[in-house]
Design an enzyme around this catalytic site. Structure first.
Site, PDB file in Angstrom:
ATOM      1  N   ASP A 215     -30.557  44.951  42.014  1.00 19.42           N
ATOM      2  CA  ASP A 215     -29.785  46.160  42.254  1.00 19.42           C
ATOM      3  C   ASP A 215     -28.766  46.379  41.138  1.00 19.42           C
ATOM      4  OD1 ASP A 215     -29.153  48.384  43.686  1.00 19.42           O
ATOM      5  OD2 ASP A 215     -27.930  47.352  45.182  1.00 19.42           O
TER       6      ASP A 215
ATOM      7  N   LYS B  87     -33.440  61.375  44.492  1.00 18.19           N
ATOM      8  CA  LYS B  87     -33.867  60.139  43.824  1.00 18.19           C
ATOM      9  C   LYS B  87     -35.227  60.304  43.167  1.00 18.19           C
ATOM     10  CE  LYS B  87     -35.655  58.243  48.185  1.00 18.19           C
ATOM     11  NZ  LYS B  87     -35.730  57.065  49.067  1.00 18.19           N
TER      12      LYS B  87
ATOM     13  N   GLN C  45     -32.197  42.355  46.363  1.00 17.44           N
ATOM     14  CA  GLN C  45     -32.534  43.474  45.487  1.00 17.44           C
ATOM     15  C   GLN C  45     -32.174  43.162  44.040  1.00 17.44           C
ATOM     16  OE1 GLN C  45     -30.040  46.411  47.578  1.00 17.44           O
ATOM     17  NE2 GLN C  45     -31.912  47.565  47.987  1.00 17.44           N
TER      18      GLN C  45
ATOM     19  N   ARG D  67     -30.744  43.870  56.905  1.00 23.54           N
ATOM     20  CA  ARG D  67     -30.940  45.095  57.678  1.00 23.54           C
ATOM     21  C   ARG D  67     -31.662  44.754  58.979  1.00 23.54           C
ATOM     22  NH1 ARG D  67     -32.764  49.284  52.803  1.00 23.54           N
ATOM     23  NH2 ARG D  67     -30.866  48.984  51.559  1.00 23.54           N
TER      24      ARG D  67
ATOM     25  N   HIS E 181     -25.812  49.521  39.554  1.00 24.53           N
ATOM     26  CA  HIS E 181     -25.175  50.832  39.649  1.00 24.53           C
ATOM     27  C   HIS E 181     -24.540  51.150  38.302  1.00 24.53           C
ATOM     28  CE1 HIS E 181     -25.535  49.542  43.848  1.00 24.53           C
ATOM     29  NE2 HIS E 181     -25.774  50.828  44.055  1.00 24.53           N
TER      30      HIS E 181
ATOM     31  N   HIS F 111     -27.615  54.828  41.338  1.00 27.56           N
ATOM     32  CA  HIS F 111     -28.152  53.661  42.044  1.00 27.56           C
ATOM     33  C   HIS F 111     -29.555  53.410  41.499  1.00 27.56           C
ATOM     34  CE1 HIS F 111     -25.315  54.423  45.606  1.00 27.56           C
ATOM     35  NE2 HIS F 111     -25.273  55.546  44.925  1.00 27.56           N
TER      36      HIS F 111
ATOM     37  N   CYS G 280     -24.060  48.873  47.202  1.00 31.12           N
ATOM     38  CA  CYS G 280     -23.336  49.921  46.477  1.00 31.12           C
ATOM     39  C   CYS G 280     -21.835  49.994  46.768  1.00 31.12           C
ATOM     40  CB  CYS G 280     -24.015  51.276  46.651  1.00 31.12           C
ATOM     41  SG  CYS G 280     -25.012  51.488  48.101  1.00 31.12           S
TER      42      CYS G 280
END
Length: 663
Positions: A404, A490, A402, A384, A406, A536, A355
């Protein structure tokens, strides 16, 4: 004349009971059937023992086996206490520590006197537990002082219990529960009325492991005995069947059998993808690209390593640093003596999420309100530093990718963007045969942002789901207080797989915090700067975990379009080798992933081997098939083969091998 208390029941009726009466008395007054079925009670919403006296007027709901959530938790808690009593009866001198209930059972930690427990001890412990249950021993609550507790535990040689009792506060009642008149444990409760309320055929001890006292590796090692507990034998058998089925479907086992991937110590927490496994990845990546292209996303690629100052500004450095891999921004010169980097050196970090990098892309150049919504997508590789013990195959890794994205949008665009995402996620999950439920995770206690911003964000997500027609019982709609991220509420998508397990996968978060912290802005219609809202979102969650879920959901029998090898042409006799090669060539020309098996092995051996590899279609050819231009098609899971012209077989497999079209 004793005071009468008004006890209100769920049906709206009110019973007047003498002061000092208990929920058990109310159950008996209503009828013998309810008195027998009652397990506990909720008094003014609090779960309590049936024998807890009323002290004032109260709302009462009696708990029976029909109240499954409460009843299961009570039973599992009691199984843990019965386990502890049984162990001390069989192994005198064993010290007891803690024994909570779990999602599907219970465990208890022990300090054995002579030797650690092993799995071989479990049958004897189970038998002793059944004796205690059959004795129908009453479970009786008493309040003690801390000094009484400490004295009791020291007299009994229970050093672990004495240590814990010494830390308990004195400003609230400290309770013990007796099992009959000869065994007790300190516990907040509540408990069932007696051990006989447990079904002796509804539990099973499953394994023994080591566990440190209070979870600290500097403390003593204990023996932890695990068990699974249910309300009746049928529930236990269904659970054991699910466990057996889950073991057959374990993605680590199937991944090895199907030659998809492997894990090894040299890269602990990261995946070595083999060619067949990476073909599944590529198909999913291509599928998702078609989806995001059709939905108006723009794909980007961002750096793996970013300066710590960026993470400080975003808030992750303070909230998440222990889970980040950090490195100095200078590489030591190995020819020099001593470290090159000083204590105040700048630090870099492998990105744990994408992000902040996407905000930096948004900030390049001036953005107008006309540019919004701007949907930025990345197959973003993240790292991570997950705890060693938390890693689990593909499901929990340290390096993952991901799907992912945004979405930077105006306030008036939020609900429509979230609704569009809900509809996209719905199509994706249905393409893979999943049903799902949707949860709204609300603000946690520790969070960034104002209450007003959280109010707006939660309402926007809620309204979008309502508009999409998904906030219904059919979709398992539920709100989860306190479970949002520190920067945003979320929506969560919980998939249900083929054997009834749930997996939290997709999510969308409505964030006003990060755009503020990283100074993202656009020029509004009024010519002034405004903050965008940042949504997100992900659908797969991570490719690694989603592939693991797919393998287990399908038990390795992936849809043909996802299968690494979609067809194998296997020969019965070597004379058919040229024809087999021609069949494979025609399959490949039709866009089908095909291989040949020309080995000098019996056809039954080949069938078994390719079934283990979960190949969807096996095309068997011999002299007759070569002469007639046919193939004998053996479809995975089918009892019989079908002989058909080659062209028909190609058309059949090609239809199944076509990926879903999201455009």
């Amino acid at each position: 004349m004793s005071e009468l208390l008004k006890i209100s029941l769920p049906d709206g009726s009110v019973r007047e009971m003498p002061a000092g009466s208990t929920p058990a008395d109310v159950a008996a007054a209503i009828g013998p059937g309810l008195a027998k079925a009652a397990l506990a009670a909720r008094v003014d919403g609090e779960l309590v023992d049936l024998t807890r006296p009323f002290t004032a007027d109260a709302q009462l709901a009696l708990v029976t086996a029909r109240d499954e959530a409460d009843a299961l938790d009570l039973a599992r808690h009691d199984f843990a206490h019965v386990l502890a009593e049984a162990v001390q009866a069989l192994f005198p001198g064993t010290q007891i520590t803690f024994g909570p209930s779990t999602d599907d059972g219970f465990y208890y930690d022990f300090a054995p006197k002579d030797r650690p427990f092993t799995d071989e001890d479990l049958p004897a412990i189970e038998a002793e537990m059944r004796k205690i249950i059959a004795a129908n021993k009453p479970l009786r609550r008493e309040e003690w002082s801390r000094e009484q507790l400490i004295s009791r535990w020291k007299q009994q040689g229970e050093s672990f219990k004495a240590e814990w009792a010494a830390e308990l506060p004195d400003d609230e009642p400290l309770t013990v529960y007796w099992s009959g008149d000869d065994w007790l444990d300190m516990c907040r409760g509540p408990h069932l009325p007696s051990t006989g309320k447990l079904d002796p055929n509804a539990f099973k001890l499953t394994r023994v492991s080591g566990a440190y006292w209070r979870g600290d590796q500097n403390n003593a090692m204990l023996s932890r005995v695990y068990g699974t507990g249910w309300l009746n034998k049928k529930q236990l058998e269904e659970h054991l069947h699910r466990l057996e089925e889950a073991a057959k479907r374990d993605h680590r086992k199937l991944g090895n059998e199907m030659d998809l991937f492997h894990l090894q110590q040299e890269a602990h927490g990261s995946v070595f993808w083999h060619p067949k496994g990476y073909l599944i990845w590529r198909e999913l990546e291509a599928y998702m690209r078609r989806a995001i292209d059709a939905a108006g996303y723009r794909e980007v690629k961002t750096p793996q390593v970013m300066d710590s100052r960026q993470w400080e500004q975003s808030g992750h450095w303070g909230k998440y640093r222990e889970n980040m891999f950090v490195i100095p921004d200078e590489v030591p010169n190995t020819e020099d003596e001593g470290p090159v980097v000083s204590g105040d050196a700048d630090w870099m970090a492998l990105k744990p999420m994408n992000c902040p990098a996407h905000v930096l892309i948004f900030r390049q150049g001036i953005k107008s309100y006309r540019d919004l919504p701007l949907r930025i997508y990345e197959n973003g590789c993240c790292h991570r530093n997950e705890p060693h013990g938390a890693l689990h195959g593909l499901m929990r890794v340290r390096q993952f990718t991901q799907d992912d994205a945004h979405i930077f949008c105006r306030e008036d665009q939020i609900v429509s963007e979230v609704r569009a995402f809900c509809e996209l996620a719905d199509r994706v999950y249905k393409d893979f045969g999943f049903t799902y439920s949707i949860k709204l995770a609300l603000r946690p206690e520790k969070r960034f942002g104002s209450d007003a911003d959280w109010d707006k964000a939660e309402d926007e997500l809620r309204n979008a789901v309502v508009e999409a027609g998904l906030a219904t019982e059919e979709y398992g709609w539920e709100e989860l207080p306190g479970e949002g991220a520190f920067y945003a509420p979320k929506l969560e998508w919980h998939l249900t797989d083929a054997i009834g397990r749930t997996w939290q996968v997709g999510t969308i978060q409505s964030d006003r915090v990060l755009p503020e912290r990283l100074d993202a802005s656009y020029i509004g219609e009024d010519g002034e700067k405004h903050r965008p809202v940042m949504l997100h979102r992900a659908i797969f969650g991570s490719y690694e975990r989603f592939i693991g879920i797919l393998i287990e959901h399908f038990a390795g029998r992936l849809p043909v379009w996802l299968s690494p090898v979609q067809a194998v042409v296997a020969t019965i006799v070597s004379d058919a080798d040229p024809y087999a090669a021609d069949v494979a060539a025609q399959l490949k020309a039709a866009g089908i992933r095909a291989e040949t098996d020309l080995r000098n092995e019996k056809i039954n051996y080949k069938v078994r081997e390719h079934s283990l590899q979960k190949v969807p279609h096996l095309l068997v050819v011999g002299k007759r098939e070569a002469e007639e231009g046919t193939v004998a098609v053996r479809t995975l899971g089918a009892e019989h083969q079908k002989v058909m012209p080659l062209a028909d077989a190609i058309a059949l497999i090609r239809r199944e091998a076509t990926a879903p079209d999201l455009v």
